[in-house]
Design a protein around this motif. Structure first.
Motif, short mmCIF file in Angstrom:
data_model
loop_
_atom_site.label_atom_id
_atom_site.label_comp_id
_atom_site.label_asym_id
_atom_site.label_seq_id
_atom_site.Cartn_x
_atom_site.Cartn_y
_atom_site.Cartn_z
N ASN A 22 31.68 -53.56 -62.35
CA ASN A 22 31.73 -55.02 -62.34
C ASN A 22 32.68 -55.60 -63.38
OD1 ASN A 22 29.47 -55.65 -60.38
ND2 ASN A 22 28.41 -54.33 -61.84
N CYS A 23 33.28 -56.71 -63.00
CA CYS A 23 34.19 -57.42 -63.89
C CYS A 23 33.94 -58.90 -63.69
CB CYS A 23 35.64 -57.06 -63.53
SG CYS A 23 36.91 -58.02 -64.38
N SER A 24 33.77 -59.63 -64.78
CA SER A 24 33.59 -61.08 -64.68
C SER A 24 34.56 -61.77 -65.61
CB SER A 24 32.15 -61.47 -65.01
OG SER A 24 31.83 -61.11 -66.33
N PHE A 25 34.96 -62.96 -65.23
CA PHE A 25 35.91 -63.72 -66.04
C PHE A 25 35.45 -65.17 -66.11
CE2 PHE A 25 37.84 -65.12 -62.06
CZ PHE A 25 37.66 -64.02 -61.23
N THR A 26 35.80 -65.82 -67.21
CA THR A 26 35.22 -67.13 -67.49
C THR A 26 35.97 -68.29 -66.83
OG1 THR A 26 36.48 -67.17 -69.55
CG2 THR A 26 34.19 -66.42 -69.65
N ASP A 27 37.26 -68.14 -66.61
CA ASP A 27 38.06 -69.21 -66.03
C ASP A 27 38.54 -68.78 -64.65
OD1 ASP A 27 40.84 -71.23 -67.32
OD2 ASP A 27 39.85 -71.21 -65.36
N SER A 28 38.11 -69.51 -63.63
CA SER A 28 38.44 -69.12 -62.25
C SER A 28 39.90 -69.39 -61.89
CB SER A 28 37.53 -69.86 -61.27
OG SER A 28 37.74 -71.26 -61.37
N ALA A 29 40.63 -70.08 -62.75
CA ALA A 29 42.02 -70.40 -62.45
C ALA A 29 42.93 -69.24 -62.81
CB ALA A 29 42.44 -71.65 -63.21
N ILE A 30 42.69 -68.11 -62.16
CA ILE A 30 43.53 -66.93 -62.42
C ILE A 30 44.61 -66.82 -61.36
CG2 ILE A 30 41.61 -65.71 -63.50
CD1 ILE A 30 41.43 -64.00 -60.94
N TYR A 31 45.63 -66.08 -61.70
CA TYR A 31 46.73 -65.89 -60.77
C TYR A 31 46.41 -64.72 -59.85
CZ TYR A 31 51.59 -65.64 -59.24
OH TYR A 31 52.74 -65.62 -58.50
N ASN A 32 46.20 -63.56 -60.43
CA ASN A 32 45.83 -62.35 -59.70
C ASN A 32 44.84 -61.56 -60.55
OD1 ASN A 32 47.70 -62.84 -57.59
ND2 ASN A 32 49.33 -61.84 -58.75
N LEU A 33 44.28 -60.50 -59.97
CA LEU A 33 43.42 -59.59 -60.72
C LEU A 33 43.84 -58.17 -60.38
CD1 LEU A 33 39.69 -59.86 -61.49
CD2 LEU A 33 40.55 -57.72 -60.53
N GLN A 34 43.86 -57.33 -61.38
CA GLN A 34 44.32 -55.97 -61.17
C GLN A 34 43.34 -54.99 -61.81
OE1 GLN A 34 48.46 -55.61 -62.16
NE2 GLN A 34 48.69 -53.55 -61.34
N TRP A 35 43.07 -53.91 -61.10
CA TRP A 35 42.24 -52.82 -61.62
C TRP A 35 43.14 -51.65 -61.99
CZ3 TRP A 35 37.05 -52.57 -62.68
CH2 TRP A 35 36.25 -53.61 -62.19
N PHE A 36 42.82 -51.06 -63.15
CA PHE A 36 43.57 -49.93 -63.66
C PHE A 36 42.63 -48.77 -63.98
CE2 PHE A 36 47.62 -52.03 -64.39
CZ PHE A 36 47.27 -53.36 -64.58
N ARG A 37 43.23 -47.62 -64.06
CA ARG A 37 42.53 -46.43 -64.52
C ARG A 37 43.30 -45.90 -65.73
NH1 ARG A 37 40.90 -40.99 -61.40
NH2 ARG A 37 41.13 -39.59 -63.18
N GLN A 38 42.55 -45.46 -66.75
CA GLN A 38 43.19 -44.85 -67.91
C GLN A 38 42.50 -43.54 -68.24
OE1 GLN A 38 43.13 -46.95 -71.73
NE2 GLN A 38 45.12 -46.05 -72.26
N ASP A 39 43.27 -42.48 -68.22
CA ASP A 39 42.78 -41.18 -68.66
C ASP A 39 42.99 -41.06 -70.16
OD1 ASP A 39 43.96 -40.53 -65.61
OD2 ASP A 39 41.99 -39.69 -66.11
N PRO A 40 42.18 -40.25 -70.85
CA PRO A 40 42.29 -40.15 -72.31
C PRO A 40 43.69 -39.83 -72.78
CG PRO A 40 40.31 -39.04 -71.55
CD PRO A 40 41.08 -39.41 -70.31
N GLY A 41 44.20 -40.63 -73.71
CA GLY A 41 45.53 -40.39 -74.28
C GLY A 41 46.69 -40.71 -73.36
N LYS A 42 46.39 -41.38 -72.26
CA LYS A 42 47.45 -41.69 -71.29
C LYS A 42 47.63 -43.19 -71.14
CE LYS A 42 47.79 -37.30 -70.18
NZ LYS A 42 48.99 -36.49 -70.55
N GLY A 43 48.68 -43.54 -70.39
CA GLY A 43 48.90 -44.94 -70.07
C GLY A 43 47.97 -45.39 -68.96
N LEU A 44 48.23 -46.58 -68.44
CA LEU A 44 47.39 -47.13 -67.38
C LEU A 44 48.02 -46.90 -66.01
CD1 LEU A 44 46.35 -48.65 -69.94
CD2 LEU A 44 45.89 -50.58 -68.43
N THR A 45 47.18 -46.54 -65.07
CA THR A 45 47.61 -46.37 -63.70
C THR A 45 47.02 -47.49 -62.86
OG1 THR A 45 47.71 -43.97 -63.93
CG2 THR A 45 47.59 -44.85 -61.69
N SER A 46 47.88 -48.21 -62.15
CA SER A 46 47.38 -49.30 -61.32
C SER A 46 46.64 -48.74 -60.11
CB SER A 46 48.55 -50.16 -60.85
OG SER A 46 48.09 -51.21 -60.01
N LEU A 47 45.47 -49.31 -59.86
CA LEU A 47 44.67 -48.88 -58.71
C LEU A 47 44.78 -49.89 -57.57
CD1 LEU A 47 41.43 -47.74 -60.57
CD2 LEU A 47 43.25 -46.28 -59.66
#
Lengths: 112, 114
Positions: A22-47
């Motif tokens: 789950n992910c919640s945000f306080t201001d509904s006026a967002i542009y987009n939403l993105q989910w990422f995965r991060q493995d230990p010691g690595k960068g972020l991978t867009s899901l």
């Protein structure tokens, strides 16, 4: 000020289970939403990227939904596998400055 | 897809020296690059935003003279940690937005100052 919260902070489940992050945000006026995965010691991978006009996106075993009016997004993982173990981060895009605001992440462990 | 290549992946330097981290957009032009810092088991903290051809914008509390950012071209942005100290040891990640794809991130740089 936009704040993003992810629940739970950590989750451990046996292999094969379906699960929801789950992910919640306080201001509904967002542009987009993105989910990422991060493995230990690595960068972020867009899901998945959900644009503001969309309500959900699917990629393989992953499905993300977005409800701007309630300030919520969920990431559904079907038939979990040990390789899914990672930290999952959601981030909302703020328009104009194009900044991302991140949640604190959910650390997911899938037990064989 | 959109790829950002970040180098080096790991660097160890002596206290007082400077370290440069590079991020290159490989198959698209990145007019904007974001630089983040991440502490262990914490989320990402935005440090600064670089735009090609103009000065970087730093977040509140980030020392611009310590963290020099240069966006020399549409495919290259660099972060230089000057006069590094042990407290600068951290994981640094760059990111660029790519239309219809979202934000794409580099693989990160683990900086250790000894």
């Amino acid at each position: 000020k936009q704040e993003v919260t992810q629940i739970p902070a950590a989750l451990s489940v046996p292999e094969g289970e379906n699960l929801v992050l789950n992910c919640s945000f306080t201001d509904s006026a967002i542009y987009n939403l993105q989910w990422f995965r991060q493995d230990p010691g690595k960068g972020l991978t867009s899901l998945l990227l959900i644009q503001s006009s969309q309500r959900e996106q699917t990629s393989g075993r992953l499905n993300a939904s977005l409800d701007k009016s309630s300030g919520r997004s969920t990431l559904y993982i079907a038939a979990s596998q040990p390789g899914d173990s990672a930290t999952y981060l959601c981030a909302v895009w703020l328009g104009g400055a194009q900044k991302l605001v991140f949640g604190q992440g959910t650390r997911l462990t899938i037990n064989p | 897809g959109a790829v950002v290549s970040q180098h080096p992946s790991r660097v160890i330097c002596k206290s007082g020296t400077s370290v440069k981290i590079e991020c290159r957009s490989l198959d698209f032009q990145a007019t904007t690059m974001f630089w983040y810092r991440q502490f262990p088991k914490q989320s990402l903290m935005l440090m600064a935003t670089s735009n090609e051809g103009s000065k970087a914008t730093y977040e509140q509390g980030v020392e611009k003279d310590k963290f020099l950012i240069n966006h020399a071209s549409l495919t290259l942005s660099t972060l230089t940690v000057t006069s590094a100290h042990p407290e600068d040891s951290s994981f640094y990640i760059c990111s660029a937005p790519y239309i219809n794809y979202g934000y794409t991130f580099g693989s990160g740089t683990r900086l250790t100052v000894v």
